[in-house]
Write a protein that holds these residues in place. Structure first.
Motif, PDB file in Angstrom:
ATOM      1  N   PRO A  16       0.871  -1.180   0.000  1.00  0.00           N
ATOM      2  CA  PRO A  16       0.000   0.000   0.000  1.00  0.00           C
ATOM      3  C   PRO A  16       0.904   1.224   0.000  1.00  0.00           C
ATOM      4  N   ILE A  17       0.413   2.327  -0.533  1.00  0.00           N
ATOM      5  CA  ILE A  17       1.183   3.562  -0.369  1.00  0.00           C
ATOM      6  C   ILE A  17       0.574   4.260   0.854  1.00  0.00           C
ATOM      7  N   TYR A  18       1.440   4.687   1.753  1.00  0.00           N
ATOM      8  CA  TYR A  18       0.992   5.120   3.082  1.00  0.00           C
ATOM      9  C   TYR A  18       0.600   6.588   3.089  1.00  0.00           C
ATOM     10  N   TYR A  30       5.931  -3.403   8.582  1.00  0.00           N
ATOM     11  CA  TYR A  30       5.554  -4.810   8.384  1.00  0.00           C
ATOM     12  C   TYR A  30       5.118  -5.087   6.941  1.00  0.00           C
ATOM     13  N   SER A  31       4.197  -4.274   6.401  1.00  0.00           N
ATOM     14  CA  SER A  31       3.737  -4.495   5.021  1.00  0.00           C
ATOM     15  C   SER A  31       4.896  -4.373   4.032  1.00  0.00           C
ATOM     16  N   THR A  32       5.760  -3.393   4.253  1.00  0.00           N
ATOM     17  CA  THR A  32       6.853  -3.145   3.312  1.00  0.00           C
ATOM     18  C   THR A  32       7.877  -4.278   3.402  1.00  0.00           C
ATOM     19  N   THR A  55       4.135   6.695  -1.221  1.00  0.00           N
ATOM     20  CA  THR A  55       3.284   7.443  -0.298  1.00  0.00           C
ATOM     21  C   THR A  55       2.053   8.008  -0.995  1.00  0.00           C
ATOM     22  N   ASP A  56       0.969   8.057  -0.226  1.00  0.00           N
ATOM     23  CA  ASP A  56      -0.344   8.512  -0.675  1.00  0.00           C
ATOM     24  C   ASP A  56      -0.508   9.915  -0.099  1.00  0.00           C
ATOM     25  N   GLU A  57      -0.464  10.933  -0.949  1.00  0.00           N
ATOM     26  CA  GLU A  57      -0.243  12.278  -0.426  1.00  0.00           C
ATOM     27  C   GLU A  57      -1.412  13.241  -0.571  1.00  0.00           C
ATOM     28  N   LEU A 271      -1.416  -5.879   1.279  1.00  0.00           N
ATOM     29  CA  LEU A 271      -2.225  -4.864   1.955  1.00  0.00           C
ATOM     30  C   LEU A 271      -2.739  -5.402   3.284  1.00  0.00           C
ATOM     31  N   GLY A 272      -3.120  -4.484   4.159  1.00  0.00           N
ATOM     32  CA  GLY A 272      -3.712  -4.882   5.424  1.00  0.00           C
ATOM     33  C   GLY A 272      -5.207  -5.096   5.254  1.00  0.00           C
ATOM     34  N   LYS A 273      -5.817  -5.761   6.223  1.00  0.00           N
ATOM     35  CA  LYS A 273      -7.228  -6.121   6.074  1.00  0.00           C
ATOM     36  C   LYS A 273      -8.162  -4.907   6.143  1.00  0.00           C
ATOM     37  N   ASP A 274      -7.607  -3.739   6.533  1.00  0.00           N
ATOM     38  CA  ASP A 274      -8.414  -2.518   6.590  1.00  0.00           C
ATOM     39  C   ASP A 274      -8.771  -1.986   5.202  1.00  0.00           C
ATOM     40  N   ILE A 275      -8.040  -2.393   4.178  1.00  0.00           N
ATOM     41  CA  ILE A 275      -8.277  -1.783   2.864  1.00  0.00           C
ATOM     42  C   ILE A 275      -8.571  -2.829   1.784  1.00  0.00           C
ATOM     43  N   TRP A 303      -3.405  -7.283  11.552  1.00  0.00           N
ATOM     44  CA  TRP A 303      -2.827  -6.088  12.168  1.00  0.00           C
ATOM     45  C   TRP A 303      -1.859  -6.423  13.282  1.00  0.00           C
ATOM     46  N   ILE A 304      -0.865  -5.573  13.412  1.00  0.00           N
ATOM     47  CA  ILE A 304      -0.026  -5.600  14.602  1.00  0.00           C
ATOM     48  C   ILE A 304      -0.760  -4.784  15.646  1.00  0.00           C
ATOM     49  N   LYS A 305      -0.919  -5.385  16.804  1.00  0.00           N
ATOM     50  CA  LYS A 305      -1.642  -4.690  17.865  1.00  0.00           C
ATOM     51  C   LYS A 305      -0.708  -4.370  19.019  1.00  0.00           C
ATOM     52  N   LYS A 310      -5.312  -1.957  17.381  1.00  0.00           N
ATOM     53  CA  LYS A 310      -4.530  -1.821  16.157  1.00  0.00           C
ATOM     54  C   LYS A 310      -3.542  -0.670  16.329  1.00  0.00           C
ATOM     55  N   MET A 311      -2.273  -0.953  15.996  1.00  0.00           N
ATOM     56  CA  MET A 311      -1.296   0.125  16.027  1.00  0.00           C
ATOM     57  C   MET A 311      -1.590   1.043  14.845  1.00  0.00           C
ATOM     58  N   SER A 312      -1.768   2.345  15.092  1.00  0.00           N
ATOM     59  CA  SER A 312      -2.068   3.222  13.958  1.00  0.00           C
ATOM     60  C   SER A 312      -1.639   4.658  14.199  1.00  0.00           C
ATOM     61  N   LYS A 313      -1.398   5.347  13.083  1.00  0.00           N
ATOM     62  CA  LYS A 313      -0.995   6.750  13.152  1.00  0.00           C
ATOM     63  C   LYS A 313      -2.091   7.566  13.809  1.00  0.00           C
ATOM     64  N   SER A 314      -3.364   7.236  13.475  1.00  0.00           N
ATOM     65  CA  SER A 314      -4.462   8.036  14.027  1.00  0.00           C
ATOM     66  C   SER A 314      -4.595   7.840  15.531  1.00  0.00           C
TER      67      SER A 314
HETATM   68  O1  ME8 Z   1      -4.728   3.002   3.895  1.00  0.00           O
HETATM   69  N1  ME8 Z   1      -0.520  -3.657  11.433  1.00  0.00           N
HETATM   70  O2  ME8 Z   1      -2.739   4.145   4.070  1.00  0.00           O
HETATM   71  P1  ME8 Z   1      -2.351   3.890   5.595  1.00  0.00           P
HETATM   72  C1  ME8 Z   1      -0.200  -4.096  10.211  1.00  0.00           C
HETATM   73  N2  ME8 Z   1      -3.137   5.321   1.793  1.00  0.00           N
HETATM   74  N3  ME8 Z   1      -0.199  -3.318   9.124  1.00  0.00           N
HETATM   75  C2  ME8 Z   1      -0.537  -2.036   9.275  1.00  0.00           C
HETATM   76  C3  ME8 Z   1      -0.882  -1.502  10.527  1.00  0.00           C
HETATM   77  C4  ME8 Z   1      -0.865  -2.376  11.643  1.00  0.00           C
HETATM   78  N4  ME8 Z   1      -1.141  -1.981  12.867  1.00  0.00           N
HETATM   79  N5  ME8 Z   1      -1.159  -0.208  10.378  1.00  0.00           N
HETATM   80  C5  ME8 Z   1      -1.003   0.068   9.049  1.00  0.00           C
HETATM   81  C6  ME8 Z   1      -3.875   3.727   3.433  1.00  0.00           C
HETATM   82  N6  ME8 Z   1      -0.616  -1.032   8.395  1.00  0.00           N
HETATM   83  C7  ME8 Z   1      -3.947   4.170   1.998  1.00  0.00           C
HETATM   84  C8  ME8 Z   1      -3.512   3.044   1.092  1.00  0.00           C
HETATM   85  S1  ME8 Z   1      -3.038   2.001  -1.323  1.00  0.00           S
HETATM   86  C9  ME8 Z   1      -3.388   2.432  -2.881  1.00  0.00           C
HETATM   87  C10 ME8 Z   1      -3.581   3.340  -0.370  1.00  0.00           C
HETATM   88  C11 ME8 Z   1      -0.334  -1.141   6.961  1.00  0.00           C
HETATM   89  O3  ME8 Z   1      -1.230   4.808   5.863  1.00  0.00           O
HETATM   90  C12 ME8 Z   1      -1.323  -2.077   6.284  1.00  0.00           C
HETATM   91  O4  ME8 Z   1      -0.776  -2.552   5.097  1.00  0.00           O
HETATM   92  O5  ME8 Z   1      -3.532   3.946   6.460  1.00  0.00           O
HETATM   93  C13 ME8 Z   1      -2.454  -1.138   5.969  1.00  0.00           C
HETATM   94  O6  ME8 Z   1      -3.299  -1.662   4.977  1.00  0.00           O
HETATM   95  C14 ME8 Z   1      -1.692   0.075   5.505  1.00  0.00           C
HETATM   96  O7  ME8 Z   1      -0.538   0.121   6.353  1.00  0.00           O
HETATM   97  C15 ME8 Z   1      -2.535   1.300   5.629  1.00  0.00           C
HETATM   98  O8  ME8 Z   1      -1.739   2.425   5.562  1.00  0.00           O
END
Ligand code: ME8
Ligand code: MG
Length: 655
Positions: A16-18, A30-32, A55-57, A271-275, A303-305, A310-314
């Motif tokens: 995925p592009i992040y 992990y995905s990369t 990256t998804d900008e 890709l992760g299961k979120d998308i 997901w890595i928790k 779920k570990m996430s930027k948000s």
């Molecule tokens: O969804 N555990 O970007 P994103 C495992 N820009 N993988 C994880 C993770 C976690 N806790 N958190 C993120 C987007 N990922 C879009 C994608 S593609 C055309 C556009 C990984 O920054 C996982 O692969 O939210 C997830 O699907 C991706 O980062 C989402 O990154």
């Protein structure tokens, strides 16, 4: 070369592009990393490989984050690119191209794609009213949502649970509904399109429940790719981002047709299961509309928790890969993520588990084995290991196990089940350890030189196979290990050669620095417990038979954890073992112990135990014993080793 053989011999993998709203975290790593391992594995199979990340900008989410940071969107996204690329380089993620959706080539190609679909009638202008989740950048239909809240806020997003907001705007629609049947037919004809299979079933039932046309432009957002001939609209961020997988290899760019045709369709999209919906429904429909082939396989991981979330930027509950890199190095972390995160499920990340895995799998099971073998050969002056001609039964059994390992490992790797592949490989590493200890080569060297050389050679062959198989996961460490065996890593059809191999290699051993360092634990729970128990003991009322000690008395005694590296019987004694114990920075010690009736050397070698380190040296049968092993004796007089609940660095003192 014909077209088919060319395409069979290539491997195009994407991540995925992040969204660039923050630095990368362990989930993005992990995905990369999965893509890097897949890329390297396919290189090892002799394929031509292209590995894409980026990256998804654009979009509302990035624009909002930029605004909060007080920057323009472009300044904001630019500020993170270096963090991504630096992290990926540190982790040896050997991508071929890093795409940014703000790249002019991408922007132009997306505009051309839109123009084409408008002309074809697959995109039409209308009006959208509904809900939008900015965090997921997704439209939420009434069907998917609970009843809207009365205060103007929308219902919860079915994917992330955040509140959606109302959208009512003129928009361009993509005719998704007209691809429903074609999609269902495609899934039925390609049951392996998605790994794991459960995810495909979810996708099929979503599509069966009916597809509505998809809004693919926004007028209330300005940070995006302008629509061709209609500047009031920008492309919906997913219609922009998904196309990165084709624009990165030249789609829509004059002169790059051949390049594009040599890579597309993608062989593996990670890709992760979120998308999943975006990649398994919208993306194939977009491709069908453009008359392009569909990707061969989507690998959807869990997901890595952290602490069950779920570990996430948000959410901000992230682990910075750079911190882990600084403390443990790239390849131990790569191994851990591939071995312990199960690709098909969610997995919890903990530092304890990471340290434990490095210590046991890498430092003890693999690193120590190599080191013991090379040191033993060195001690006896046989660093040159010639081809071994006639193998004994035990060595042949190990060779069979090696062949089986190669085949099963290969199958798991082909299926992208990397955690299973490594588990299988480490089962073999343990077999090699068991073989080495059971053979007791240190005993043979005096009387049976040929048997000694056989053990060394069989161990070398086994370690060579391990190094090549584990190379996609730990490239540099495995190249170092091969170097220690006198071999150089080459990419030439290497797996196929391994499969044919009859163990006729020659080795030139070389001592190398410790391959994997055991992590230094902060302060272990074990030592804390021992301390608490000692303090409690010091404070408890004394029973008459046991004399009181004070904490100073306790502290006089140095109780250290050490690994038993060697263990031999002492001649002329039926009780004594002579052990070489490794206390890390405190050195090696020879310790004698009268425990032969209770343990075989196998049960001792490689184990950590607790020793009195500052016991005055004593002579026993003419040999010096430089410490004492602590043992627990039960009512029947049976002895058990005292050890630590999890591996700690050698030389750790109990207090
Ligand atoms: O969804 N555990 O970007 P994103 C495992 N820009 N993988 C994880 C993770 C976690 N806790 N958190 C993120 C987007 N990922 C879009 C994608 S593609 C055309 C556009 C990984 O920054 C996982 O692969 O939210 C997830 O699907 C991706 O980062 C989402 O990154
Ligand atoms: Mg996300």
């Amino acid at each position: 070369m014909s077209n088919t053989s060319m395409s069979e011999n290539k491997f195009y993998v994407t991540t995925p592009i992040y969204y660039v709203t923050a630095k990368p975290h362990l989930g993005s790593l992990y995905s990369t990393l999965l893509a890097d391992v897949a890329a390297r594995w396919n290189k090892l199979r002799g394929k031509r490989v292209f590995f894409l990340t980026g990256t998804d900008e654009h979009g509302q989410k990035v624009a909002q984050a930029a605004e909060q940071a007080g920057k323009t969107p472009k300044e904001f996204v630019d500020s993170f690119i270096d963090a991504y690329q630096t992290a990926w380089h540190k982790y040896e993620l050997d991508y071929d191209y890093f795409i940014r959706t703000t790249d002019p080539e991408h922007v132009k190609a997306v505009q051309q794609w839109l123009t084409q679909l408008i002309a074809k009638g697959d995109i039409y202008k209308s009006h959208y009213t509904g809900w939008y989740c900015t965090s997921c950048e997704t439209f939420v239909s009434d069907k998917e949502s609970e009843t809207p809240l009365s205060n103007g806020q929308g219902p919860a997003c079915p994917s992330c649970g955040r509140v959606t907001h109302a959208v009512s705007e003129e928009t361009y629609f993509f005719k998704l509904s007209s691809y429903q049947d074609a999609l269902l037919k495609f899934y039925a004809q390609h049951p392996d399109f998605i790994t794991p299979k459960e995810r495909l079933n979810e996708v099929i039932s979503f599509v069966q429940s009916g597809l509505k046309d998809l809004s693919i432009s926004r007028t209330t957002v300005t940070w995006g790719i302008p629509f061709p001939n209609d500047a009031a609209h920008v492309a919906y961020v997913w219609a922009d981002a998904l196309n990165n997988y084709i624009t990165a290899i030249g789609y829509g760019q004059p002169g790059k047709e051949e390049l594009f045709n040599s890579w597309w369709p993608a062989d593996l999209q990670i890709l992760g299961k979120d998308i999943v919906r975006f990649h398994a429904v919208y993306w194939p429909a977009f491709l069908m509309a453009s008359g392009l082939s569909l990707p061969k396989k989507l690998l959807v991981h869990g997901w890595i928790k952290m602490d069950k979330q779920k570990m996430s930027k948000s959410l901000g509950n992230v682990v910075d890969p750079i911190d882990l890199y600084n403390k443990y190095g790239a390849e131990p972390v790569r191994y851990y993520l591939m071995r312990k995160m199960s690709i098909t499920h969610d997995s919890d990340f903990t530092i304890q588990d990471l340290e434990q895995t490095i210590t046991s799998d890498l430092a003890n099971d693999l690193g120590n084995l190599l080191n013991r073998m090379v040191s033993l050969a060195d001690k006896h002056g046989v660093m040159e290991v010639p081809q071994h001609k006639i193998w004994s039964e035990t060595a042949l059994a190990l060779r069979d196990e090696c062949f089986n390992t190669i085949q099963e490992y290969e199958q798991f790797m082909q299926d992208c089940l990397y955690h299973m592949a490594l588990a299988r490989l480490w089962k073999f590493v343990n077999s090699v350890n068991a073989y080495f200890h059971a053979a007791q080569p240190w005993k043979m060297v005096g009387n049976d030189r040929d048997a000694f050389m056989e053990v060394i050679s069989a161990t070398c062959h086994s370690l060579r196979a391990v190094a090549i198989l584990a190379w996609p996961v730990m490239p540099h460490k495995m190249e170092e290990m091969l170097g220690s065996l006198g071999h150089t890593f080459t990419m030439q059809d290497i797996i196929e050669n391994l499969e044919l191999e009859i163990w006729n290699e020659h080795f030139m051993l070389k001592k190398i620095p410790t391959l994997f360092e055991k992590p230094e634990p902060e302060i272990t729970s074990v030592t804390q417990e021992v301390l608490a128990a000692l303090e409690a003991a010091a404070e408890a009322p004394a029973t008459p038979a046991v004399p009181d000690v004070v904490i100073d008395d306790v502290m006089k005694m140095h109780l250290l954890v050490g690994t038993i590296e060697q263990c031999e019987e002492v001649p002329k004694s039926d009780k004594l073992y002579k052990m070489q114990v490794n206390f890390g920075a405190s050195g090696m010690r020879q310790i004698l112990s009268g425990i032969r009736k209770h343990f075989t050397p196998d049960e001792l070698i490689g184990k950590q135990a607790v020793f009195v380190f500052n016991l005055k040296p004593r002579m026993m049968l003419g040999l010096e014993s430089q410490g004492m092993m602590l043992l627990a004796e039960d009512a029947e007089g049976k002895l058990t080793m005292t050890t630590v609940a999890r591996a700690v660095p050698n030389g750790t003192r109990l207090r």
